[in-house]
Design a protein around this motif. Structure first.
Motif, mmCIF file in Angstrom:
data_model
loop_
_atom_site.group_PDB
_atom_site.id
_atom_site.type_symbol
_atom_site.label_atom_id
_atom_site.label_comp_id
_atom_site.label_asym_id
_atom_site.label_seq_id
_atom_site.Cartn_x
_atom_site.Cartn_y
_atom_site.Cartn_z
ATOM 1 N N ASP B 62 -57.896 -33.064 -46.411
ATOM 2 C CA ASP B 62 -58.214 -31.814 -45.696
ATOM 3 C C ASP B 62 -58.868 -30.795 -46.623
ATOM 4 O O ASP B 62 -59.825 -30.112 -46.266
ATOM 5 N N GLN B 63 -58.300 -30.706 -47.848
ATOM 6 C CA GLN B 63 -58.833 -29.733 -48.808
ATOM 7 C C GLN B 63 -60.276 -30.048 -49.177
ATOM 8 O O GLN B 63 -61.117 -29.163 -49.278
ATOM 9 N N LEU B 64 -60.567 -31.342 -49.394
ATOM 10 C CA LEU B 64 -61.923 -31.740 -49.797
ATOM 11 C C LEU B 64 -62.946 -31.426 -48.710
ATOM 12 O O LEU B 64 -64.112 -31.145 -49.009
ATOM 13 N N ALA B 65 -62.493 -31.472 -47.458
ATOM 14 C CA ALA B 65 -63.416 -31.223 -46.341
ATOM 15 C C ALA B 65 -63.463 -29.747 -45.940
ATOM 16 O O ALA B 65 -64.332 -29.333 -45.172
ATOM 17 N N SER B 66 -62.536 -28.961 -46.486
ATOM 18 C CA SER B 66 -62.474 -27.548 -46.077
ATOM 19 C C SER B 66 -63.573 -26.734 -46.774
ATOM 20 O O SER B 66 -64.062 -27.137 -47.845
ATOM 21 N N PRO B 67 -63.939 -25.589 -46.182
ATOM 22 C CA PRO B 67 -64.958 -24.738 -46.816
ATOM 23 C C PRO B 67 -64.556 -24.315 -48.231
ATOM 24 O O PRO B 67 -65.394 -24.268 -49.134
ATOM 25 N N VAL B 68 -63.250 -24.058 -48.433
ATOM 26 C CA VAL B 68 -62.796 -23.644 -49.770
ATOM 27 C C VAL B 68 -62.994 -24.782 -50.773
ATOM 28 O O VAL B 68 -63.464 -24.591 -51.895
ATOM 29 N N GLY B 69 -62.648 -26.012 -50.338
ATOM 30 C CA GLY B 69 -62.803 -27.175 -51.209
ATOM 31 C C GLY B 69 -64.254 -27.411 -51.578
ATOM 32 O O GLY B 69 -64.592 -27.660 -52.746
ATOM 33 N N VAL B 70 -65.124 -27.318 -50.572
ATOM 34 C CA VAL B 70 -66.559 -27.517 -50.822
ATOM 35 C C VAL B 70 -67.074 -26.428 -51.761
ATOM 36 O O VAL B 70 -67.820 -26.701 -52.719
ATOM 37 N N ALA B 71 -66.629 -25.185 -51.509
ATOM 38 C CA ALA B 71 -67.063 -24.068 -52.367
ATOM 39 C C ALA B 71 -66.593 -24.291 -53.800
ATOM 40 O O ALA B 71 -67.339 -24.026 -54.756
ATOM 41 N N ALA B 72 -65.371 -24.809 -53.973
ATOM 42 C CA ALA B 72 -64.853 -25.056 -55.325
ATOM 43 C C ALA B 72 -65.680 -26.122 -56.037
ATOM 44 O O ALA B 72 -65.992 -25.996 -57.223
ATOM 45 N N LEU B 73 -66.063 -27.176 -55.290
ATOM 46 C CA LEU B 73 -66.891 -28.234 -55.891
ATOM 47 C C LEU B 73 -68.258 -27.700 -56.293
ATOM 48 O O LEU B 73 -68.770 -28.005 -57.375
ATOM 49 N N VAL B 74 -68.857 -26.895 -55.395
ATOM 50 C CA VAL B 74 -70.180 -26.320 -55.694
ATOM 51 C C VAL B 74 -70.067 -25.383 -56.898
ATOM 52 O O VAL B 74 -70.903 -25.420 -57.812
ATOM 53 N N ALA B 75 -68.993 -24.564 -56.938
ATOM 54 C CA ALA B 75 -68.812 -23.627 -58.056
ATOM 55 C C ALA B 75 -68.635 -24.380 -59.374
ATOM 56 O O ALA B 75 -69.209 -23.992 -60.398
#
Lengths: 218, 455
Positions: B62-75
């Motif tokens: 769920d975390q990997l697919a969430s906007p926060v998770g995606v934002a963390a990966l991009v950051a």
């Protein structure tokens, strides 16, 4: 609160020498200097002048002989020796994020001097060495001569009754050497004991010292 | 006009200057790649497996697919790319040996040809490392059944692309390290122009930085390495150090130092915030894997270190006549005030956020924050006063000497916070005692090293 004994400036080195394995850094030598006296160490490169200064300052253990300051064994671990001896031997590490005046204020404050007049004292010392207008520079912004003057200021800003200087004239032009000679003369006249290694005959003559000639080491 | 064949002349120079060196360098590169792949297989993959296996799978998915998770990966990716540009200022991907620069790069031969070999080494290395890291992470996710098997190919490809982007930006950072007209974004796409824009003096500086770094690593001279990469300080010149009592003036010195080096302050804050957030998350969220506690400690340790320059400068002065009128231990304690204060503030803020968002174990978090700061202080005393490496240690001994303080902090910190999270009183008591021991050991090192030079 810790209490530190206040030592007078008698410097004695009796038969001190230094060897590492089979290499001799300093052949046995005697040095005696009393408060208000200046002793100049002379000798060719490699004769052990810096080594002798390090032994007197308690930074190095002699292989033979004894060294004392104010009647106590010269050992930098002794707080009384640290409080008594100011030395410019080698290059002191400076803070690259502090200006010249900040350095002097820092050293001055850590010796418990009056904070209200710390700035003026630092400024006056820089001025007496002819670098008063460089007070807001960082150490990396100085020329090699200015850097040497700053190192002298750092050494002189802390209280001491014994001054050990390793070739204070290095990198300085003739005018600045005279300035330094005047400043050191004043320190000696005020009762400091000055022991310095020096290759400059004019500076040596200006301080009218006793001279200790070191034999070349092997 | 004379027509010359640059490739032919370069080949002759190559043979005269390097002989078989180029072939030997290629072999070394291939061997390094082999060792990296081996390490990834033996250590990297099992560790990543352990991380994902001990995490709640559905929560992680769920975390990997969430906007926060995606934002963390991009950051994270953007941070990596920014770090590549930053590193290029001091040591770019193109750093030929000094004789090659002086004897070949300075000739009229096309510079895009004379330095191309080192660029290709860096390019191949970056893409390979990216592929290995992507493969390890992707396969870790797939084997832990967090994602499908496609993540293996996706991870590998993404890693390769990130490696490619990072090495291009690394080169761009190197080009920008010297003033000139061809330094814009355009050289990112026009590789030969980027190589031609490299100034000989800049190449010399980067090559010298490489030698300095390698020499410092081999001899354990960390000060030289630090100074080689430190930017000259010129900010807040008019600000003055306020005189005062000895302890206070030392603390204000460190504060002024950070004010004059905002990048260091920010780097420390970024690392400590990252580490603190992961640590507090690991302590307050039941779904978080225990390994997060150790993972959080590492950036926290680095961040604390960025603020502890005063401590390192004190250690640099060992062996020189005393200038500061304060004994070694009180001076070291004064230099710990600012980093410890900042770390406490950040951990406190992270804990407050965690509690406000429904985290658990408030008392444990407060105790963990205090103990972590004590442990970090002890660890950094050990790091600043680590002294010289053992004379007969060999490469492994040297590496152990480097990483010992950080390893102690990460392992002990992870264990201590794990016991706190699990509420195991016996374990907590033992690790608290061990933490106090680390601090006492650090202070003993300060005393010992300050006087050791005399003998």
């Amino acid at each position: 609160m810790s209490r530190t004994a206040e030592l007078t400036g008698e410097v004695r080195a009796v038969g001190v020498s230094k060897s590492i394995d089979t290499t001799t850094l300093l052949r046995p030598v005697d040095v005696a200097a009393d408060p208000g006296q200046c002793v100049v160490l002379r000798g060719p490169n490699g004769s052990g002048k810096t080594t002798l200064l390090r032994i007197i300052g308690g930074l190095l253990e002699p292989t033979t002989g004894t060294a004392s300051v104010g009647g106590r064994p010269a050992d930098e671990r002794d707080p009384a020796i640290r409080a008594c001896v100011a030395a410019l031997i080698g290059t002191p590490t400076t803070y690259r994020d502090l200006t010249l005046i900040d350095h002097l204020v820092l050293v001055d404050s850590t010796w418990g001097h009056d904070p209200a007049t710390s700035d003026e004292r630092g400024q006056a010392l820089l001025g007496s060495l002819g670098i008063g207008d460089l007070d807001d520079r960082f150490p990396h912004e100085l020329s090699s001569g200015q850097e040497q003057l700053f190192r002298l200021a750092l050494t002189l800003t802390r209280p001491s009754s014994v001054l050990l200087l390793d070739e204070p004239e290095q990198r300085l032009d003739t005018t600045k050497r005279q300035v330094v000679a005047g400043l050191l003369r004043k320190q000696v006249d005020q009762g400091a004991t000055l022991v310095m290694a020096c290759h400059d005959p004019d500076l040596t003559a200006a301080l009218a010292p006793s001279i200790v000639d070191l034999a070349p080491a092997r | 006009m004379i027509d010359v064949d640059d490739r032919h002349r370069l080949g002759q120079a190559d043979w005269i200057v390097g002989g078989e060196a180029a072939r030997a360098a290629r072999k070394q590169g291939v061997y390094a790649g082999y060792v990296l792949a081996l390490f990834a297989a033996i250590y990297g993959f099992p560790l990543v497996q352990a991380l994902f296996q001990t995490t709640d799978r559905s929560w992680l998915r769920d975390q990997l697919a969430s906007p926060v998770g995606v934002a963390a990966l991009v950051a994270s990716s953007c941070t990596l790319l920014a770090a590549a540009v930053w590193a290029g200022r001091f040591r770019g991907p193109v750093a030929p040996p000094l004789p090659w620069i002086d004897l070949v790069v300075t000739t009229p031969i096309d510079r895009a040809l004379t330095v191309r070999r080192w660029w290709r080494f860096a390019l191949a290395g970056a893409v390979f490392v990216g592929a290995v890291v992507g493969l390890v992470l992707g396969s870790g996710l797939a084997f832990a059944q967090v994602t499908g098997v496609l993540a293996i190919a996706g991870g590998t490809l993404t890693g390769m692309l990130l490696g490619l982007a990072a090495v291009r930006l690394w080169l761009w950072g190197q080009v920008r390290s010297w003033p000139g007209s061809s330094r814009g974004w355009a050289v990112l796409w026009r590789l030969p122009d980027a190589l031609r824009a490299l100034h000989a003096e800049s190449l010399r500086a980067h090559s010298a930085n490489t030698s300095t770094l390698a020499g410092s690593a081999l001899t354990g001279n960390l000060r030289t390495a630090r100074l080689a990469f430190a930017r000259p300080v010129r900010r807040a010149r008019a600000a003055r150090l306020r005189p005062g009592r000895p302890f206070g003036v030392l603390v204000r010195r460190d504060l002024l130092g950070l004010r004059r080096q905002p990048a260091t302050l920010a780097a420390g804050a970024g690392l400590a915030a990252l580490g603190g957030s992961v640590l507090i998350w690991g302590l307050t969220q039941p779904a978080a894997p225990p390994v997060a506690l150790g993972l959080g400690m590492f950036p926290l340790y680095l961040g604390f270190g960025a603020w502890a320059e005063g401590l390192r400068l004190q250690s640099d002065n060992i062996g020189t006549p005393s200038l500061i009128g304060v004994a070694a231990v009180p001076e070291a304690l004064a230099h710990l005030v600012i980093p410890a204060g900042l770390a406490t503030g950040l951990l406190g803020a992270a804990a407050a956020v965690a509690v406000a968002t429904g985290g658990t174990g408030t008392a444990g978090v407060a105790v963990a924050a205090v103990l972590t700061v004590v442990l970090l202080s002890g660890g950094h005393l050990l790091a600043a006063f680590r002294g010289s490496p053992p004379p007969t240690s060999g490469p492994q001994g040297m590496v152990l000497w480097y990483i010992r303080p950080g390893t102690i902090v990460v392992l002990l910190g992870a264990t201590m916070t794990y016991f706190l999270r699990a509420g195991q009183v016996g374990g907590v008591v033992v690790t608290v005692l061990a933490t106090a021991l680390v601090l006492a050991w650090g202070l003993a090192r300060v005393r010992r090293l300050t006087h050791l030079h005399r003998n």
